[in-house]
Design a protein around this motif. Structure first.
Motif, PDB file in Angstrom:
ATOM      1  N   UNK A   1      12.353   6.436 -10.031  1.00  0.00           N
ATOM      2  CA  UNK A   1      11.960   6.070  -8.664  1.00  0.00           C
ATOM      3  C   UNK A   1      10.498   5.624  -8.625  1.00  0.00           C
ATOM      4  N   UNK A   2      10.220   4.636  -7.772  1.00  0.00           N
ATOM      5  CA  UNK A   2       8.844   4.231  -7.542  1.00  0.00           C
ATOM      6  C   UNK A   2       8.275   5.114  -6.453  1.00  0.00           C
ATOM      7  N   UNK A   3       7.212   5.821  -6.742  1.00  0.00           N
ATOM      8  CA  UNK A   3       6.705   6.789  -5.786  1.00  0.00           C
ATOM      9  C   UNK A   3       5.387   6.376  -5.139  1.00  0.00           C
ATOM     10  N   UNK A   4       4.818   5.246  -5.579  1.00  0.00           N
ATOM     11  CA  UNK A   4       3.542   4.824  -5.015  1.00  0.00           C
ATOM     12  C   UNK A   4       3.754   3.685  -4.020  1.00  0.00           C
ATOM     13  N   UNK A   5       3.016   3.673  -2.914  1.00  0.00           N
ATOM     14  CA  UNK A   5       3.180   2.598  -1.933  1.00  0.00           C
ATOM     15  C   UNK A   5       2.643   1.279  -2.474  1.00  0.00           C
ATOM     16  N   UNK A   6       3.212   0.168  -1.994  1.00  0.00           N
ATOM     17  CA  UNK A   6       2.727  -1.138  -2.400  1.00  0.00           C
ATOM     18  C   UNK A   6       1.384  -1.420  -1.749  1.00  0.00           C
ATOM     19  N   UNK A   7       0.480  -2.024  -2.503  1.00  0.00           N
ATOM     20  CA  UNK A   7      -0.851  -2.346  -2.021  1.00  0.00           C
ATOM     21  C   UNK A   7      -1.049  -3.851  -2.124  1.00  0.00           C
ATOM     22  N   UNK A   8      -1.657  -4.439  -1.096  1.00  0.00           N
ATOM     23  CA  UNK A   8      -1.781  -5.890  -1.032  1.00  0.00           C
ATOM     24  C   UNK A   8      -3.198  -6.340  -1.387  1.00  0.00           C
ATOM     25  N   UNK A  25      -1.072 -10.745 -13.717  1.00  0.00           N
ATOM     26  CA  UNK A  25      -1.512  -9.431 -14.180  1.00  0.00           C
ATOM     27  C   UNK A  25      -1.386  -8.384 -13.078  1.00  0.00           C
ATOM     28  N   UNK A  26      -1.799  -8.723 -11.877  1.00  0.00           N
ATOM     29  CA  UNK A  26      -1.757  -7.782 -10.761  1.00  0.00           C
ATOM     30  C   UNK A  26      -0.322  -7.502 -10.324  1.00  0.00           C
ATOM     31  N   UNK A  27       0.495  -8.534 -10.291  1.00  0.00           N
ATOM     32  CA  UNK A  27       1.890  -8.335  -9.902  1.00  0.00           C
ATOM     33  C   UNK A  27       2.626  -7.466 -10.916  1.00  0.00           C
ATOM     34  N   UNK A  28       2.296  -7.616 -12.187  1.00  0.00           N
ATOM     35  CA  UNK A  28       2.929  -6.797 -13.218  1.00  0.00           C
ATOM     36  C   UNK A  28       2.630  -5.314 -13.028  1.00  0.00           C
ATOM     37  N   UNK A  29       1.520  -5.005 -12.382  1.00  0.00           N
ATOM     38  CA  UNK A  29       1.150  -3.620 -12.120  1.00  0.00           C
ATOM     39  C   UNK A  29       1.618  -3.144 -10.745  1.00  0.00           C
ATOM     40  N   UNK A  30       2.349  -3.983 -10.041  1.00  0.00           N
ATOM     41  CA  UNK A  30       2.939  -3.540  -8.788  1.00  0.00           C
ATOM     42  C   UNK A  30       2.159  -3.833  -7.531  1.00  0.00           C
ATOM     43  N   UNK A  31       1.144  -4.675  -7.622  1.00  0.00           N
ATOM     44  CA  UNK A  31       0.405  -5.059  -6.426  1.00  0.00           C
ATOM     45  C   UNK A  31       1.061  -6.277  -5.774  1.00  0.00           C
ATOM     46  N   UNK A  32       0.979  -6.345  -4.452  1.00  0.00           N
ATOM     47  CA  UNK A  32       1.409  -7.534  -3.729  1.00  0.00           C
ATOM     48  C   UNK A  32       0.212  -8.477  -3.648  1.00  0.00           C
ATOM     49  N   UNK A  51      -1.402  -6.476   9.020  1.00  0.00           N
ATOM     50  CA  UNK A  51      -2.158  -5.363   8.449  1.00  0.00           C
ATOM     51  C   UNK A  51      -3.149  -5.930   7.436  1.00  0.00           C
ATOM     52  N   UNK A  52      -4.383  -5.460   7.421  1.00  0.00           N
ATOM     53  CA  UNK A  52      -5.373  -6.032   6.498  1.00  0.00           C
ATOM     54  C   UNK A  52      -4.999  -5.797   5.039  1.00  0.00           C
ATOM     55  N   UNK A  53      -5.471  -6.668   4.188  1.00  0.00           N
ATOM     56  CA  UNK A  53      -5.285  -6.468   2.752  1.00  0.00           C
ATOM     57  C   UNK A  53      -6.013  -5.206   2.315  1.00  0.00           C
ATOM     58  N   UNK A  54      -5.501  -4.599   1.243  1.00  0.00           N
ATOM     59  CA  UNK A  54      -6.167  -3.412   0.702  1.00  0.00           C
ATOM     60  C   UNK A  54      -7.396  -3.777  -0.121  1.00  0.00           C
ATOM     61  N   UNK A  55      -7.425  -5.015  -0.637  1.00  0.00           N
ATOM     62  CA  UNK A  55      -8.539  -5.461  -1.473  1.00  0.00           C
ATOM     63  C   UNK A  55      -8.623  -6.977  -1.407  1.00  0.00           C
ATOM     64  N   UNK A 142      11.539  -6.226 -12.223  1.00  0.00           N
ATOM     65  CA  UNK A 142      10.715  -6.738 -11.129  1.00  0.00           C
ATOM     66  C   UNK A 142       9.925  -7.974 -11.558  1.00  0.00           C
ATOM     67  N   UNK A 143       9.369  -7.945 -12.770  1.00  0.00           N
ATOM     68  CA  UNK A 143       8.652  -9.118 -13.265  1.00  0.00           C
ATOM     69  C   UNK A 143       9.618 -10.286 -13.435  1.00  0.00           C
ATOM     70  N   UNK A 144      10.805 -10.000 -13.970  1.00  0.00           N
ATOM     71  CA  UNK A 144      11.826 -11.037 -14.128  1.00  0.00           C
ATOM     72  C   UNK A 144      12.184 -11.659 -12.783  1.00  0.00           C
ATOM     73  N   UNK A 145      12.362 -10.814 -11.787  1.00  0.00           N
ATOM     74  CA  UNK A 145      12.715 -11.320 -10.464  1.00  0.00           C
ATOM     75  C   UNK A 145      11.648 -12.268  -9.935  1.00  0.00           C
TER      76      UNK A 145
END
Length: 263
Positions: A1-8, A25-32, A51-55, A142-145
């Motif tokens: 299970x993915x337990x961390x929220x997505x960050x944009x 690189x960022x998408x591979x680590x799960x960032x939007x 909602x504002x970007x996280x970074x 996810x990367x494949x998708x």
């Protein structure tokens, strides 16, 4: 299970290659990741997002409105007052760095930077991405998708290569994955799928190109390796079909080698 929220993340970079590789690189680590090549578009994206970007990762040297002007305007938006901004530039200019910090930047990245350095700085500012606790198989799919979506829109091919060797020393798969990343293109992805298997995702690559990559791997990976290759859209219309095809191809080659027959 993915337990961390997505960050944009909003990536503002006028170099196409740097923008593409950083996004991957960022998408591979799960960032939007949303990307733009201009300051005006960056401000429009920031204002238009509910909602504002996280970074925000902001290149200082941009055509038209430069990064410092973007940063100043961004910090005038109430929603971005406390959003971290990391600036990047090819020049280690003390005056530019000082001005960026005065305007509200919290981190500085000098180009060219490695993928490891980019991720280290991003995780320092906003923590790991949503795939931080994902299994390697989840990351792979996810990367494949993401790559197949791009390939579908652009009408190009994507190759998936599964590379397997059973006679590896303990913990060696990680070292071999790092070697592969250093020798392949920035747009390619290498995933440690198991203690004996690497998965390579190769955008804009057909079967012949994938075979060239496996030959290159043979030149520096020690031991005997078997490879299963699948190409989108020839061998599958989605990530599941592509993975199954590559897995079957790998198994057939592995069994031939195990029986002493030529692969």
């Amino acid at each position: 299970m993915l337990s961390l929220p997505e960050k944009s993340i909003l990536l503002v970079e006028d170099s196409t290659l740097t923008r593409f590789s950083s996004r991957r690189t960022l998408e591979e680590r799960g960032y939007l990741v949303d990307e733009t090549a201009s300051g005006q578009e960056a401000l429009a994206k920031a204002r238009g997002k509910r909602d504002p970007y996280d970074l925000v990762i902001l290149d200082i040297h941009l055509p038209g409105m430069d990064g410092l002007a973007v940063l100043e305007n961004l910090k005038h938006l109430p929603a971005y007052r406390y959003v971290p901004v990391m600036v990047s530039t090819v020049e280690s200019n003390v005056a530019s760095v000082k001005k960026a910090i005065d305007l509200g930047a919290v981190e500085y990245l000098c180009k060219p930077y490695s993928t490891e350095e980019l991720i280290r700085r991003v995780e320092k500012l906003i923590g790991p991405g949503a795939w931080g606790e994902a299994t390697p198989a989840e990351v792979l799919h996810k990367v494949l998708r993401n790559e197949l979506n791009r390939a579908s829109r652009g009408g190009h091919k994507v190759a998936l290569v599964l590379a397997r060797s059973e006679r590896l020393g303990k913990g060696k798969i990680g070292e071999y994955a790092r070697q592969a990343r250093r020798r392949l293109r920035e747009i390619d992805t290498v995933i440690e799928l198991s203690k004996s298997t690497l998965a390579l995702i190769l955008p804009h690559t057909g079967k012949e190109g994938a075979q060239v990559v496996t030959t290159r791997l043979e030149s520096f990976l020690p031991g005997t390796w078997s490879y299963g290759i699948a190409v989108y859209p020839d061998n599958g219309k989605d990530g599941e079909e592509l993975f199954t095809y590559a897995e079957v191809a790998l198994k057939e080659i592995w069994e031939k080698q195990d029986q002493g027959a030529p692969a």
